[in-house]
Design a protein around this motif. Structure first.
Motif, PDB file in Angstrom:
ATOM      1  N   LEU A 113      53.834  -1.313 -13.756  1.00 23.01           N
ATOM      2  CA  LEU A 113      54.766  -0.746 -14.736  1.00 23.01           C
ATOM      3  C   LEU A 113      54.020  -0.064 -15.874  1.00 23.01           C
ATOM      4  CD1 LEU A 113      57.652  -0.379 -15.756  1.00 23.01           C
ATOM      5  CD2 LEU A 113      57.507  -2.654 -16.796  1.00 23.01           C
ATOM      6  N   SER A 114      52.914  -0.658 -16.311  1.00 25.43           N
ATOM      7  CA  SER A 114      52.120  -0.066 -17.387  1.00 25.43           C
ATOM      8  C   SER A 114      51.533   1.277 -16.964  1.00 25.43           C
ATOM      9  CB  SER A 114      50.993  -1.023 -17.793  1.00 25.43           C
ATOM     10  OG  SER A 114      51.508  -2.251 -18.237  1.00 25.43           O
ATOM     11  N   LEU A 115      51.030   1.352 -15.736  1.00 26.86           N
ATOM     12  CA  LEU A 115      50.484   2.621 -15.243  1.00 26.86           C
ATOM     13  C   LEU A 115      51.568   3.693 -15.151  1.00 26.86           C
ATOM     14  CD1 LEU A 115      48.111   1.256 -12.446  1.00 26.86           C
ATOM     15  CD2 LEU A 115      47.440   2.299 -14.609  1.00 26.86           C
ATOM     16  N   LEU A 116      52.764   3.281 -14.736  1.00 21.96           N
ATOM     17  CA  LEU A 116      53.876   4.233 -14.660  1.00 21.96           C
ATOM     18  C   LEU A 116      54.241   4.760 -16.045  1.00 21.96           C
ATOM     19  CD1 LEU A 116      56.133   5.685 -13.118  1.00 21.96           C
ATOM     20  CD2 LEU A 116      57.513   3.599 -13.366  1.00 21.96           C
ATOM     21  N   GLY A 134      45.367   2.940  -8.902  1.00 21.25           N
ATOM     22  CA  GLY A 134      45.917   1.610  -9.147  1.00 21.25           C
ATOM     23  C   GLY A 134      45.417   0.582  -8.149  1.00 21.25           C
ATOM     24  N   HIS A 135      45.335   0.965  -6.882  1.00 19.47           N
ATOM     25  CA  HIS A 135      44.852   0.051  -5.853  1.00 19.47           C
ATOM     26  C   HIS A 135      43.381  -0.288  -6.064  1.00 19.47           C
ATOM     27  CE1 HIS A 135      48.058   0.040  -2.536  1.00 19.47           C
ATOM     28  NE2 HIS A 135      48.617   0.521  -3.630  1.00 19.47           N
ATOM     29  N   TYR A 204      54.964   0.614  -5.325  1.00 15.13           N
ATOM     30  CA  TYR A 204      56.388   0.806  -5.630  1.00 15.13           C
ATOM     31  C   TYR A 204      56.574   1.638  -6.893  1.00 15.13           C
ATOM     32  CZ  TYR A 204      61.261  -0.345  -6.640  1.00 15.13           C
ATOM     33  OH  TYR A 204      62.599  -0.272  -6.916  1.00 15.13           O
ATOM     34  N   PHE A 205      55.772   1.383  -7.921  1.00 17.26           N
ATOM     35  CA  PHE A 205      55.933   2.087  -9.188  1.00 17.26           C
ATOM     36  C   PHE A 205      55.303   3.479  -9.182  1.00 17.26           C
ATOM     37  CE2 PHE A 205      56.576  -2.253 -10.909  1.00 17.26           C
ATOM     38  CZ  PHE A 205      57.778  -2.036 -11.562  1.00 17.26           C
ATOM     39  N   LEU A 206      54.242   3.673  -8.402  1.00 16.76           N
ATOM     40  CA  LEU A 206      53.467   4.913  -8.510  1.00 16.76           C
ATOM     41  C   LEU A 206      53.623   5.863  -7.333  1.00 16.76           C
ATOM     42  CD1 LEU A 206      50.114   3.462  -9.920  1.00 16.76           C
ATOM     43  CD2 LEU A 206      52.088   4.308 -11.179  1.00 16.76           C
ATOM     44  N   MET A 207      54.239   5.410  -6.239  1.00 16.96           N
ATOM     45  CA  MET A 207      54.341   6.255  -5.054  1.00 16.96           C
ATOM     46  C   MET A 207      55.294   7.426  -5.298  1.00 16.96           C
ATOM     47  SD  MET A 207      52.996   6.460  -2.060  1.00 16.96           S
ATOM     48  CE  MET A 207      52.417   4.798  -1.773  1.00 16.96           C
TER      49      MET A 207
END
Length: 267
Positions: A113-116, A134-135, A204-207
């Motif tokens: 969520l923070s990266l998004l 992220g990964h 889920y958040f970044l795709m």
């Protein structure tokens, strides 16, 4: 004696609680009933349908590709970090290690969520680069743990001996340091691969829209009912994970035996 038996019974119950559901899931992947009901009737039709499910297969390929790139990146970055980490002073070493290991203490849900939010704050669109970043962030600490364990077991005088015999820094790395680190590098890469392949929150958040990974596809599928194809693909995933663990165990086991053999020879 009673305490010993009680401890063994507790461990057995804990293992059953953890692994019996996984075993049931794998068995139901071979059950003819679409609703996972008994009696059990062996069939392979769900694997045949899985082979024709383009959505799941595409998601699996995406997960494999992302996990492969993540594993390779973590191998390279982990090796560079370990080599550079040795050149730092004590305070610098601790600071650098704490910075890289920090994602292990942050829940992946919060990190994703923070990266998004960061991407949105700088007015950028979600893309595969951010997914890979992220990964790598969440997988790299586990690679470093494996490498650190290997570095601590190495004989540091070998590099000094190589230098005293006239070898350059590159020759010492190529002929002494890298061969000693290679098993741990490969093991860390496999571990990063497994963590990336199974990851859901970051993906889920970044795709970006229109692209899915296997964990996302499974989560989307079970919203509308758990299908036997999910049992089948889950069984395949478990098989891949066990294979990776076996390879890592084999590599690290050979390394450990080699260290023991080398120590005996030195003695």
């Amino acid at each position: 004696m009673k305490k010993n038996l009680g401890s063994k019974a507790f461990v057995l119950l804990a293992l059953l609680y953890l692994y019996v559901p996984i075993f049931v899931l794998m068995v139901m992947g071979f059950n003819e009933s679409r609703y996972n009901s008994l009696p059990f009737s062996f069939t392979l039709k769900w694997y045949q349908e899985l082979a024709q499910d383009d959505v799941l297969l595409t998601a699996t390929r995406n997960s494999l590709l992302i996990a492969l790139v993540t594993g390779l990146a973590c191998m390279v970055l982990g090796t560079l970090f370990i080599l550079g980490h040795q050149a730092l002073k004590n305070k610098g070493k601790q600071l650098a290690r704490s910075f890289v290991m920090m994602p292990m203490s942050i829940p992946w849900l919060i990190l994703g969520l923070s990266l998004l939010l960061m991407i949105r704050a700088v007015d950028l669109e979600k893309n595969l680069f951010f997914v890979l970043a992220g990964h790598i962030v969440i997988s790299l600490p586990y690679t470093l743990l494996v490498l650190e364990a290997r570095v601590q077991s190495l004989d540091q005088t070998l590099e000094d001996m190589s230098s005293s015999l006239g070898a350059t820094a590159w020759t010492t790395f190529r002929r002494v340091t890298f061969p000693a680190l290679a098993p741990a590098i490969v093991a860390g890469g496999f571990l990063s691969f497994m963590i990336s392949f199974d990851n859901f929150p970051i993906s889920y958040f970044l795709m970006p829209a229109g692209i899915s990974t296997l964990p996302i596809e499974i989560q989307s599928s079970i919203k509308f009912g758990f299908t036997p194809e999910i049992n089948a693909i889950s069984t395949v995933i478990i098989g891949i994970s066990l294979l990776c663990l076996a390879v890592v165990g084999l590599i690290m086991g050979k390394t450990f035996l080699g260290m023991i053999g080398g120590n005996k020879k030195n003695v």
